[in-house]
Design a protein around this motif. Structure first.
Motif, PDB file in Angstrom:
ATOM      1  N   ILE A 213       0.836  -1.201   0.000  1.00  0.00           N
ATOM      2  CA  ILE A 213       0.000   0.000   0.000  1.00  0.00           C
ATOM      3  C   ILE A 213       0.871   1.251   0.000  1.00  0.00           C
ATOM      4  CG2 ILE A 213      -1.594   1.363   1.418  1.00  0.00           C
ATOM      5  CD1 ILE A 213      -2.886  -1.337   2.260  1.00  0.00           C
ATOM      6  N   ALA A 214       1.877   1.276   0.902  1.00  0.00           N
ATOM      7  CA  ALA A 214       2.747   2.454   0.992  1.00  0.00           C
ATOM      8  C   ALA A 214       3.621   2.595  -0.249  1.00  0.00           C
ATOM      9  CB  ALA A 214       3.614   2.363   2.246  1.00  0.00           C
ATOM     10  N   GLY A 431       1.952   2.100   5.540  1.00  0.00           N
ATOM     11  CA  GLY A 431       0.906   1.401   4.801  1.00  0.00           C
ATOM     12  C   GLY A 431      -0.244   0.980   5.685  1.00  0.00           C
ATOM     13  N   ARG A 435      -4.088   2.142   5.126  1.00  0.00           N
ATOM     14  CA  ARG A 435      -5.195   1.182   4.989  1.00  0.00           C
ATOM     15  C   ARG A 435      -6.424   1.691   5.736  1.00  0.00           C
ATOM     16  NH1 ARG A 435      -9.223  -1.005   4.671  1.00  0.00           N
ATOM     17  NH2 ARG A 435      -9.755  -3.226   4.803  1.00  0.00           N
TER      18      ARG A 435
END
Length: 625
Positions: A213-214, A431, A435
């Motif tokens: 995600i990051a 991340g 989220r």
């Protein structure tokens, strides 16, 4: 309506604050980090605050993103007035380290794991205080982390504002973690105080997904190093202290929002940077024997001056092609020392570049082997060489020696770009916060293992063993026991809150209780065995020991699901009379939810058309090292 949805609803009515603070917590084997961000401001990566101040006199600088995952108790250290943690633990103190790995004792070692892990408890590292479990020690440590997180947030928004602001805690866990270990992590966090205030919640996210995600967010908004494009296959290699997790994602879109999904079943192993430390211990033991082995852990274990100096060498190794000699101070008496290995006058262990390569290479080769296997799996899934980028994350991802090995292995042969986020140690905790802040997540996941239950089926002459046969007391038919009914297969794609319905029936008599217990099983191999007792399987719930370094791919018990149907109307079920008396045929369905937001398996029982009673799981507590 869930309690979290209720908070949102009350917030929209102005009855409670509509905003929340999202907190990412990366509890690692060797280090722990945290971040936070308010939903009030712009939902942006740049707004995430990394906690960069941790208490203790042994930190090297005032600004540091992580604190050591270790704790020292007063009972073991009479010189202190209360328990110490993180950087408060000074060299020479009796402390407990690497405890996170003990949360996953239920998972046997695999061919990708560090083989010396089996022996680590003998070195005093993977050790627990008398009378305490791994969950006890982890919760004691996390309670200090929890208090420090609240203190850090309160500095920004005041104690009063914090007291009325709901907190969402997103804990990262290894993707290779067993279900029991995930549950143990959550239990330890709850005992530590996380989620204890009204409106607060705890969620779990896998470490490679948090890293993805990051990293993907950065690489779609910042072109440095080349932007990620739709159709790209991105392999995330999260190299932590205790575990290495590898997951490959297919990028479907980058604008107007980032959309990605898991391409193939991820893999991993317990072969993180602590394996390098264990190899150092082995080298010291081979060279100096009892002179090193008999040293107390406070002189050679995690947090000691010896290991603090080795950490500096470990981080820097690989930055130069020059053959070098390194010195590690240690107060050790060696009879007739070899001057190439030990300076007796200065009390210095002498390490050469070749020694460091012998310590690093077995671990690096294990990680490269994992990545190569994942690339093969990705080709098999996509039908082409889809991976064009490898992103190294985690603390060990900062190792220049590891990065160079990746570049040589994958860029020179396959032209796969190897990149590292500007701060690989912070990527996971950023991340995790993203989220919760933006709802960013993989749109589809691949199940890491088979899950199923045991059923009985009509007996098959010439196939089934008479030893496993029985007569059903309701139907009178000859049946065979021990057959696996797989609920979800390894590699099967699922999305958030994916549910599977499993039908059950039980023969019941009035003098029986209405609590039913069903064992849930898992299997990590690609093959899904037909029987629970297929060779290599461990179907029982409690295992006290197992052979060292055994690679088990059979069926294992995850835990026992308890379905309480007390209060159901027995008159609605079929029944008959036999020589003993009335026997009912009770039918119900077990709903198993994968990909729940809480990060754990969830269960419900549907009986007579509605959710009935309570359904819980007692995880197995097997020990494999």
């Amino acid at each position: 309506m869930s309690s979290l949805e209720l908070i949102d609803r009350l917030g929209s009515l102005g009855l409670v604050p509509s905003h929340r603070i999202i907190v990412g917590v990366d509890y690692g084997t060797t280090y722990t980090g945290a971040s936070y961000v308010s939903t009030k401001g712009k939902a942006d990566l740049d707004n995430i605050v990394l906690i960069s101040s941790w208490p203790g006199p042994t930190r090297d600088t005032e600004k540091i993103l992580k604190t050591p995952s270790r704790i020292a108790y007063k009972v073991d250290n009479p010189q202190v007035s209360k328990q110490r943690w993180g950087y408060q633990v000074e060299p020479g103190m009796m402390a407990y380290s690497w405890t996170k790995l003990l949360l996953d004792e239920n998972t046997p070692l695999t061919k990708y794991d560090d083989a010396t892990l089996d022996d680590s408890s003998g070195t005093g590292i993977l050790k627990l205080p008398k009378g305490k479990t791994a969950v006890d020690v982890v919760s004691n440590y996390l309670s200090e982390v929890y208090k420090h997180i609240l203190k850090s947030i309160a500095k920004q928004i005041t104690d009063e504002a914090l007291s009325i602001t709901p907190l969402e805690f997103w804990f990262t866990v290894p993707a290779i973690w067993s279900d029991q270990a995930q549950s143990a992590t959550r239990t330890a966090a709850q005992r530590a105080g996380f989620g204890s205030r009204m409106g607060d919640h705890i969620f779990l996210i896998s470490e490679p997904e948090a890293a993805a995600i990051a990293a993907l967010k950065k690489y779609t908004t910042n072109s440095m190093g080349g932007s990620v494009k739709p159709g790209d296959g991105v392999l995330i290699c999260d190299c932590g202290g205790g575990t290495v997790d590898i997951t490959t994602y297919l990028v479907e879109a980058t604008h107007p929002e980032l959309i990605f999904e898991e391409l193939c079943t991820g893999i991993g192993g317990k072969c993180g940077s602590t394996a390098v430390d264990r190899n150092l211990y082995q080298l010291m033991s081979d060279r100096f024997g009892d002179a090193f082995d008999s040293l107390p852990m406070r002189r050679k274990g995690p947090g000691s001056e010896f290991m603090k100096n080795f950490e500096v060498i470990k981080r820097d190794f690989g930055n130069s092609d020059e053959e070098r000699i390194f010195e590690l101070p240690i107060n050790m008496t060696v009879e007739d020392p070899n001057p190439q290995h030990f300076d007796d006058e200065e009390r210095m262990v002498i390490i050469h570049s070749d020694d460091l390569r012998s310590i690093f290479d077995p671990v690096v080769n294990q990680i490269l082997s994992l990545v190569r296997q994942q690339m093969k799996d990705a080709v098999a899934e996509a039908g082409r060489g889809v991976i064009n980028r490898v992103i190294l994350a985690g603390g060990f991802g900062d190792s220049e020696y590891l990065r160079e090995a990746f570049r040589k292995e994958f860029w020179s042969t396959d032209r796969v770009t190897v990149t590292v986020p500007d701060n690989p140690q912070a990527a996971i905790v950023q991340g995790a916060a993203l989220r919760g802040l933006q709802g960013l997540r993989s749109t589809a996941k691949k199940c890491r293992r088979h899950y199923g239950t045991v059923i009985g089926i009509p007996f098959r002459e010439g196939i089934d063993s008479e030893h496993d046969s029985y007569i059903d007391s309701f139907s009178g038919k000859k049946m065979v026991s021990g057959i696996m009914e797989w609920i979800i297969a390894k590699g099967e794609k699922y999305s958030d809150n994916h549910s599977c319905m499993v039908p059950f029936y039980r023969n019941h008599r009035d003098f029986y209780g209405l609590k039913f217990y069903e064992k849930l099983y898992s299997c990590d191999s690609n093959h899904d065995p037909e029987r629970v007792d297929e060779p290599g399987s461990y179907p029982w719930s409690h295992i006290t020991s197992s052979p060292s370094n055994t690679h088990l791919e059979g069926v294992r018990c995850v835990g026992s699901i308890c379905t309480d149907l007390t209060g159901v109307d027995l008159g609605l079920f079929d029944y008959k009379y036999d020589s003993i008396g009335k026997v009912y045929r009770i039918e119900f369905e077990l709903k198993v939810v994968f990909g729940a937001r809480e990060g754990l398996l969830k269960f419900e029982t549907i009986c007579q058309g509605k959710v009935s009673g309570s359904t819980t799981i007692d995880f197995s507590t097997a020990k494999f090292y």
